[in-house]
Design an enzyme around this catalytic site. Structure first.
Site, PDB file in Angstrom:
ATOM      1  N   HIS A  57       1.663  38.734   3.819  1.00 54.83           N
ATOM      2  CA  HIS A  57       3.123  39.491   4.370  1.00 54.83           C
ATOM      3  C   HIS A  57       2.885  41.009   3.997  1.00 54.83           C
ATOM      4  O   HIS A  57       1.661  41.279   3.531  1.00 54.83           O
ATOM      5  CB  HIS A  57       4.234  38.796   3.586  1.00 54.83           C
ATOM      6  CG  HIS A  57       4.189  39.013   1.666  1.00 54.83           C
ATOM      7  ND1 HIS A  57       3.263  38.186   1.087  1.00 54.83           N
ATOM      8  CD2 HIS A  57       4.929  39.488   1.037  1.00 54.83           C
ATOM      9  CE1 HIS A  57       3.608  38.738  -0.017  1.00 54.83           C
ATOM     10  NE2 HIS A  57       4.787  39.570  -0.182  1.00 54.83           N
ATOM     11  N   HIS A  59       4.475  43.385   2.107  1.00 54.03           N
ATOM     12  CA  HIS A  59       4.607  44.195   0.975  1.00 54.03           C
ATOM     13  C   HIS A  59       3.703  44.792   0.493  1.00 54.03           C
ATOM     14  O   HIS A  59       2.279  44.483   0.560  1.00 54.03           O
ATOM     15  CB  HIS A  59       5.268  43.223  -0.310  1.00 54.03           C
ATOM     16  CG  HIS A  59       6.480  42.670  -0.046  1.00 54.03           C
ATOM     17  ND1 HIS A  59       7.074  41.780  -0.779  1.00 54.03           N
ATOM     18  CD2 HIS A  59       7.713  43.024   0.916  1.00 54.03           C
ATOM     19  CE1 HIS A  59       8.268  41.393  -0.286  1.00 54.03           C
ATOM     20  NE2 HIS A  59       8.765  42.433   0.531  1.00 54.03           N
ATOM     21  N   ASP A  61       2.094  45.485  -2.355  1.00 50.74           N
ATOM     22  CA  ASP A  61       1.378  45.081  -3.466  1.00 50.74           C
ATOM     23  C   ASP A  61       0.577  43.968  -2.830  1.00 50.74           C
ATOM     24  O   ASP A  61      -0.290  43.062  -3.346  1.00 50.74           O
ATOM     25  CB  ASP A  61       2.119  44.702  -4.738  1.00 50.74           C
ATOM     26  CG  ASP A  61       3.159  43.539  -4.094  1.00 50.74           C
ATOM     27  OD1 ASP A  61       3.474  43.382  -3.138  1.00 50.74           O
ATOM     28  OD2 ASP A  61       3.244  42.769  -5.397  1.00 50.74           O
ATOM     29  N   HIS A  62       0.394  43.784  -1.601  1.00 49.47           N
ATOM     30  CA  HIS A  62      -0.402  42.696  -0.812  1.00 49.47           C
ATOM     31  C   HIS A  62      -1.483  43.280   0.232  1.00 49.47           C
ATOM     32  O   HIS A  62      -2.514  42.921   0.783  1.00 49.47           O
ATOM     33  CB  HIS A  62       0.331  41.672  -0.275  1.00 49.47           C
ATOM     34  CG  HIS A  62       1.211  40.808  -1.124  1.00 49.47           C
ATOM     35  ND1 HIS A  62       0.570  39.614  -1.629  1.00 49.47           N
ATOM     36  CD2 HIS A  62       2.098  41.031  -1.968  1.00 49.47           C
ATOM     37  CE1 HIS A  62       1.460  38.973  -2.584  1.00 49.47           C
ATOM     38  NE2 HIS A  62       2.273  39.883  -2.975  1.00 49.47           N
ATOM     39  N   HIS A 115      10.915  34.612   1.495  1.00 48.02           N
ATOM     40  CA  HIS A 115      10.531  35.879   0.757  1.00 48.02           C
ATOM     41  C   HIS A 115      10.459  36.998   1.653  1.00 48.02           C
ATOM     42  O   HIS A 115      11.127  38.007   1.158  1.00 48.02           O
ATOM     43  CB  HIS A 115       9.083  35.469  -0.068  1.00 48.02           C
ATOM     44  CG  HIS A 115       8.547  36.834  -0.955  1.00 48.02           C
ATOM     45  ND1 HIS A 115       9.349  37.097  -1.944  1.00 48.02           N
ATOM     46  CD2 HIS A 115       7.672  37.801  -0.617  1.00 48.02           C
ATOM     47  CE1 HIS A 115       8.861  38.320  -2.470  1.00 48.02           C
ATOM     48  NE2 HIS A 115       7.714  38.608  -1.761  1.00 48.02           N
ATOM     49  N   ASP A 134       3.364  34.806  -1.843  1.00 49.17           N
ATOM     50  CA  ASP A 134       4.565  35.093  -2.768  1.00 49.17           C
ATOM     51  C   ASP A 134       5.622  33.920  -2.240  1.00 49.17           C
ATOM     52  O   ASP A 134       6.828  33.908  -2.737  1.00 49.17           O
ATOM     53  CB  ASP A 134       5.374  36.374  -2.642  1.00 49.17           C
ATOM     54  CG  ASP A 134       4.404  37.439  -3.537  1.00 49.17           C
ATOM     55  OD1 ASP A 134       3.525  37.007  -3.899  1.00 49.17           O
ATOM     56  OD2 ASP A 134       4.818  38.564  -3.282  1.00 49.17           O
ATOM     57  N   HIS A 172       0.463  36.023  -7.971  1.00 49.14           N
ATOM     58  CA  HIS A 172       0.852  36.806  -9.103  1.00 49.14           C
ATOM     59  C   HIS A 172       0.859  35.745 -10.288  1.00 49.14           C
ATOM     60  O   HIS A 172       1.113  34.519 -10.285  1.00 49.14           O
ATOM     61  CB  HIS A 172       2.663  37.112  -9.061  1.00 49.14           C
ATOM     62  CG  HIS A 172       2.831  38.178  -7.927  1.00 49.14           C
ATOM     63  ND1 HIS A 172       2.610  39.457  -8.521  1.00 49.14           N
ATOM     64  CD2 HIS A 172       3.089  38.304  -6.729  1.00 49.14           C
ATOM     65  CE1 HIS A 172       2.751  40.134  -7.210  1.00 49.14           C
ATOM     66  NE2 HIS A 172       3.179  39.459  -6.436  1.00 49.14           N
TER      67      HIS A 172
END
Length: 256
Positions: A57, A59, A61-62, A115, A134, A172
Site C-alpha cells: 500500500h 503509506h 513507511d512502506h 487499512h 498492514d 510491524h
C-alpha cells in the site's frame, strides 16, 4: 525447485522490510521498503541484487525507499492497480486474483482494502508465505484509515481461508501491545494466555515475534474471531452480526 529464502530487515522504530530470494534464479524482491539504506546494507551482506519491489500500500513507511532502490538496482516495482497513482515508481499494476512468476515461484495477489482503499497482499502458496502489509498483524489488524469494517472483515476472511501453516509476514512489531488488548477481549483463551507469555519472553530477549501463522492467528487474534461466543460475550453482542462485532473490537482497540 529450492525454497524461497526470506530475510527480515528491521527499519524505522517498528517496521519490518522483507527480502525474498530465489536461489535458483537469483530473483530478489523487497517487500515494502520503508527506507533504502538498511535494505542496501543487508543486500550487500547477503550478496543479493534487488530485482523487484512489492508494495502492499501507499503509506510512506512502506514505499519510502522505492525510488532510491529503483535508481540503484533498476528493479521492477509491483503494486495495486487501484492505487497506482500513490505508489512511487510503479511499473506493474496488479489486481485481485492476479498471479505472476517470481523466479521459480508463483505469487497470487489479494486485494484487501480496509487499512487503505488500495491495499494488496502477496501469497506464495508453495512456500506457505503471506506478505500482508498492514491488513493483518500478529494479534491485530490495521486501523481503518480509508475503508469500512465490512471491507476489512471481507479482507481478513480471505486470509482466514488460507492453510493454517501459512506464515504471516506482517509489516510491524506491534505484537505485545496487541496481545495486551486481545486479553481484554478473551481473557479466558488459554492459547492467547500462553502466547502472551511467549511474546514477553521473545521481546525481553530483543527477538521478533513475527512471522506468526494463520492457524495461530485464528486461535488467538480477536480480529479474526468475532464469530466466537467468548468474544461476543465480552462485548455483550451474543448472536449479533459478525461485521458489527468486528467493528466493535476495532473501535475498542482504537481507544485502548
Amino acid at each position: 525447485m529450492a525454497a524461497l529464502q526470506i530475510e527480515q530487515v528491521p527499519v524505522l522504530s517498528d517496521n519490518y522490510v522483507y527480502l525474498i530470494y530465489d536461489p535458483d534464479t537469483k530473483a530478489c524482491a523487497c517487500v515494502d521498503p520503508a527506507e533504502s539504506a538498511p535494505v542496501k546494507r543487508r543486500l550487500d551482506e547477503l550478496g543479493w541484487r534487488l530485482t523487484h519491489i512489492f508494495n502492499t500500500h501507499h503509506h510512506n513507511d512502506h514505499i519510502g525507499g522505492n525510488l532510491p532502490l529503483k535508481q540503484a538496482y533498476e528493479c521492477e516495482i509491483i503494486g495495486c492497480a487501484n492505487d497506482a497513482a500513490r505508489i512511487s515508481g510503479i511499473d506493474v499494476q496488479v489486481s485481485e486474483g492476479d498471479r505472476f512468476n517470481f523466479g521459480s515461484s508463483t505469487c497470487k495477489v489479494f486485494e484487501v482494502p480496509g487499512h487503505t482503499s488500495g491495499h494488496i497482499a502477496f501469497w506464495f502458496e508453495e512456500d506457505q508465505a503471506l506478505f500482508c502489509g498492514d491488513t493483518l498483524f500478529a494479534l491485530g489488524c490495521g486501523r481503518l484509515f480509508e475503508g469500512t469494517p465490512s471491507q476489512m472483515w471481507d479482507s481478513l476472511s480471505k486470509f482466514k481461508a488460507l492453510p493454517n501453516e501459512t506464515r504471516v509476514y506482517c509489516a510491524h512489531e506491534y505484537t505485545q501491545a496487541n496481545a495486551e488488548f486481545a486479553l481484554t477481549i478473551e481473557p479466558d483463551n488459554q492459547a492467547l494466555v500462553s502466547r502472551m507469555a511467549e511474546i514477553k519472553e521473545l521481546r525481553a530477549q530483543g527477538k521478533p515475534t513475527v512471522p506468526s501463522t494463520i492457524g495461530l492467528e485464528k486461535a488467538t487474534n480477536p480480529f479474526l474471531r468475532p464469530e466466537e461466543t467468548g468474544v461476543q460475550k465480552t462485548l455483550n453482542m451474543v448472536g449479533e452480526d459478525t461485521v458489527a462485532v468486528f467493528a466493535e473490537v476495532r473501535h475498542r482497540k482504537d481507544n485502548f
